[in-house]
Design an enzyme around this catalytic site. Structure first.
Site, PDB file in Angstrom:
ATOM      1  N   TYR A  67     -33.874  45.847  67.744  1.00  0.00           N
ATOM      2  CA  TYR A  67     -34.011  44.623  66.960  1.00  0.00           C
ATOM      3  C   TYR A  67     -32.802  43.709  67.102  1.00  0.00           C
ATOM      4  O   TYR A  67     -32.913  42.500  66.903  1.00  0.00           O
ATOM      5  CB  TYR A  67     -34.199  44.965  65.476  1.00  0.00           C
ATOM      6  CG  TYR A  67     -35.601  45.324  65.093  1.00  0.00           C
ATOM      7  CD1 TYR A  67     -36.219  46.448  65.625  1.00  0.00           C
ATOM      8  CD2 TYR A  67     -36.309  44.543  64.189  1.00  0.00           C
ATOM      9  CE1 TYR A  67     -37.501  46.781  65.264  1.00  0.00           C
ATOM     10  CE2 TYR A  67     -37.597  44.877  63.820  1.00  0.00           C
ATOM     11  CZ  TYR A  67     -38.193  45.997  64.357  1.00  0.00           C
ATOM     12  OH  TYR A  67     -39.473  46.322  63.992  1.00  0.00           O
ATOM     13  N   ASP A 118     -43.044  60.778  69.671  1.00  0.00           N
ATOM     14  CA  ASP A 118     -44.485  60.861  69.973  1.00  0.00           C
ATOM     15  C   ASP A 118     -45.120  62.031  69.222  1.00  0.00           C
ATOM     16  O   ASP A 118     -46.218  61.924  68.663  1.00  0.00           O
ATOM     17  CB  ASP A 118     -44.750  60.932  71.487  1.00  0.00           C
ATOM     18  CG  ASP A 118     -43.850  61.917  72.226  1.00  0.00           C
ATOM     19  OD1 ASP A 118     -42.905  62.459  71.608  1.00  0.00           O
ATOM     20  OD2 ASP A 118     -44.084  62.154  73.430  1.00  0.00           O
ATOM     21  N   LYS A 164     -36.110  60.147  70.726  1.00  0.00           N
ATOM     22  CA  LYS A 164     -36.772  60.323  72.021  1.00  0.00           C
ATOM     23  C   LYS A 164     -35.695  60.828  72.976  1.00  0.00           C
ATOM     24  O   LYS A 164     -35.379  60.207  73.999  1.00  0.00           O
ATOM     25  CB  LYS A 164     -37.378  58.975  72.469  1.00  0.00           C
ATOM     26  CG  LYS A 164     -38.253  59.053  73.694  1.00  0.00           C
ATOM     27  CD  LYS A 164     -39.593  59.762  73.470  1.00  0.00           C
ATOM     28  CE  LYS A 164     -40.339  59.920  74.775  1.00  0.00           C
ATOM     29  NZ  LYS A 164     -41.517  60.807  74.677  1.00  0.00           N
ATOM     30  N   ASP A 173     -45.493  52.345  59.147  1.00  0.00           N
ATOM     31  CA  ASP A 173     -46.855  51.803  59.024  1.00  0.00           C
ATOM     32  C   ASP A 173     -47.882  52.936  59.091  1.00  0.00           C
ATOM     33  O   ASP A 173     -48.860  52.959  58.337  1.00  0.00           O
ATOM     34  CB  ASP A 173     -47.157  50.806  60.159  1.00  0.00           C
ATOM     35  CG  ASP A 173     -46.871  49.355  59.750  1.00  0.00           C
ATOM     36  OD1 ASP A 173     -45.968  49.157  58.914  1.00  0.00           O
ATOM     37  OD2 ASP A 173     -47.543  48.450  60.262  1.00  0.00           O
ATOM     38  N   ASP A 230     -40.017  51.511  62.111  1.00  0.00           N
ATOM     39  CA  ASP A 230     -40.986  50.436  61.865  1.00  0.00           C
ATOM     40  C   ASP A 230     -42.403  50.963  62.108  1.00  0.00           C
ATOM     41  O   ASP A 230     -43.306  50.797  61.279  1.00  0.00           O
ATOM     42  CB  ASP A 230     -40.685  49.255  62.799  1.00  0.00           C
ATOM     43  CG  ASP A 230     -41.699  48.137  62.636  1.00  0.00           C
ATOM     44  OD1 ASP A 230     -42.018  47.795  61.488  1.00  0.00           O
ATOM     45  OD2 ASP A 230     -42.187  47.622  63.663  1.00  0.00           O
TER      46      ASP A 230
HETATM   47  C1  IPM Z   1     -41.215  45.547  58.581  1.00  0.00           C
HETATM   48  C2  IPM Z   1     -41.810  44.413  59.357  1.00  0.00           C
HETATM   49  C3  IPM Z   1     -40.677  43.662  60.058  1.00  0.00           C
HETATM   50  C4  IPM Z   1     -39.966  44.649  60.978  1.00  0.00           C
HETATM   51  C5  IPM Z   1     -41.152  42.422  60.838  1.00  0.00           C
HETATM   52  C6  IPM Z   1     -41.866  41.436  59.940  1.00  0.00           C
HETATM   53  C7  IPM Z   1     -40.032  41.746  61.578  1.00  0.00           C
HETATM   54  O1  IPM Z   1     -42.757  44.876  60.257  1.00  0.00           O
HETATM   55  O2  IPM Z   1     -40.396  45.298  57.673  1.00  0.00           O
HETATM   56  O3  IPM Z   1     -41.583  46.693  58.851  1.00  0.00           O
HETATM   57  O4  IPM Z   1     -40.420  44.869  62.105  1.00  0.00           O
HETATM   58  O5  IPM Z   1     -38.966  45.203  60.543  1.00  0.00           O
HETATM   59 MG    MG Z   2     -43.175  46.943  60.085  1.00  0.00          MG
END
Ligand code: IPM
Ligand code: MG
Length: 361
Positions: free
Chosen positions: A146, A227, A195, A255, A251
């Site tokens: 990032y 993975d 990884k 999710d 990240d």
């Molecule tokens: C998160 C989001 C952010 C990230 C995006 C919006 C830049 O996906 O906070 O997980 O990737 O960190």
């Molecule tokens: Mg995210």
């Protein structure tokens, strides 16, 4: 106690979900005798619309002057929003990365808990989640891909893009220490995800994490390749207590973890530096497709507000009260559309906020 809280409503569903979290905070204030000094801050698209940039230096200074910041979400639909006609460094997401870096918010805590009441919304087979699960993802937030150098240019006549992944040992050590400290207050198990079979940054990550682990003899440390971790999350989520990982892996895995809790609308998060200051936000995005419809799930934001009371203000009782009220509302059968299942009562964003407030007494 007077709490000075920066408020970033942001874009998409942000304003709707933050409004509900503020309602809940205000109710906690009434019941427990706290008052708030709210300061509205602009970030993301909302800031672009006013200032032409996703985050101004003045906003960074204002955020720093607060004890904590509560945030909704930023960003829009890249296919239609004019924000995405701007160069990448001026888009909403760049503002979010800049505030994380400027405030040195290196430790991102993303708890993923399967509430008993939401078992029905979990897409996994019941036998895999029997008894629920409760994990804390510790995502490094100010390093890695990032924040590395990046460019897109022609190299030897071929369009080429590059994103650099860099970590130094200090960046790894400080997040590892946080993860072990948190594991000590939980089930004393850290799974560090990397990884290391491919990446140098992961090999250094592993080495530093092992050094830190020596100071925590009571905590079990395991390493897992990313993975494999993606697979284990859906195969055996109960094995996880604290997951420690770098920015990009965190990240993606957070999710995934949120989906197995039933909905990304349930996942809170805290981004912390080495003071009591924190930025608290739901893990989900701005969901522009449902913005303004009043149907978004505000629970992740409300639980983020609870994390704020706990981590930045040491108000554990108050945080417990919010978490208990959320659990009670779910137990009483109320659901927003994203977690709706048969036989439950569907309510909208404001209604679930009110129901949670009613249960704080
Ligand atoms: C998160 C989001 C952010 C990230 C995006 C919006 C830049 O996906 O906070 O997980 O990737 O960190
Ligand atoms: Mg995210």
């Amino acid at each position: 106690m007077e709490l000075k809280v920066g408020i970033i409503k942001g874009d998409g569903i942000g304003p709707e979900i933050v409004t509900e979290a503020m309602k809940v905070l205000n109710k906690v204030g009434e019941v427990y005798g706290h008052s708030y000094l709210y300061k509205e801050l602009l970030l993301g698209g909302a800031s672009i619309d006013v200032h032409g940039v996703p985050l101004t230096d003045e906003t960074i200074a204002e955020a720093k002057s607060c004890d904590a910041v509560l945030m909704g979400s930023i960003g829009g639909d890249a296919k239609v929003s004019p924000w995405y006609k701007l160069e990448p460094s001026k888009r909403p997401e760049a503002g979010l990365l800049k505030i994380r870096k400027s405030l040195n918010l290196f430790a991102n805590l993303r708890p993923a808990v399967l509430y008993d009441e939401l078992k029905g919304a979990c897409p996994l087979k019941e036998e895999l989640t029997e008894g629920g699960f409760d994990m804390m993802i510790m995502r490094e937030l100010t390093g890695g891909l990032y924040f590395g150098n990046r460019y897109t240019s022609e190299v030897d006549g071929v369009m080429t893009a590059c994103d650099e992944l860099t970590y130094n040992e200090n960046e790894i050590r400080r997040i590892a220490i946080r993860a072990f400290d948190i594991a000590m207050k939980r089930n004393k198990k850290v799974i560090s995800v990397d990884k290391a079979n491919v990446l140098d940054s992961s090999r250094l990550w592993r080495k530093v994490v092992e050094e830190v682990a020596k100071d925590y003899p009571e905590v079990t440390l395991e390493h897992m390749l990313v993975d494999n971790c993606a697979m284990q999350l859906v195969k055996n989520p109960k094995q996880f207590d604290v997951i420690l990982t770098e920015n990009m892996f965190g990240d993606i895995l957070s999710d995934e973890a949120s989906m197995i809790t039933g909905s990304i609308g349930m996942l809170a998060s805290a981004s912390l530096n080495d003071t009591k200051f924190g930025l608290y936000e739901p893990s989900g995005g701005s969901a522009p497709d449902i913005a303004g419809k009043g149907i978004a799930n505000p629970i992740a934001t409300i639980l983020s507000a609870a994390m704020m009371l706990r981590f930045s203000f040491d108000l554990d009782k108050e945080a417990d009260a919010i978490e208990a009220a959320v659990a009670q509302v779910l137990k009483d059968g109320y659901r927003t559309i994203d977690i709706m299942s048969e036989g439950k009562v569907q309510v909208n964003t404001a209604e679930i906020g009110n129901l949670i407030c009613e249960r704080i007494a």
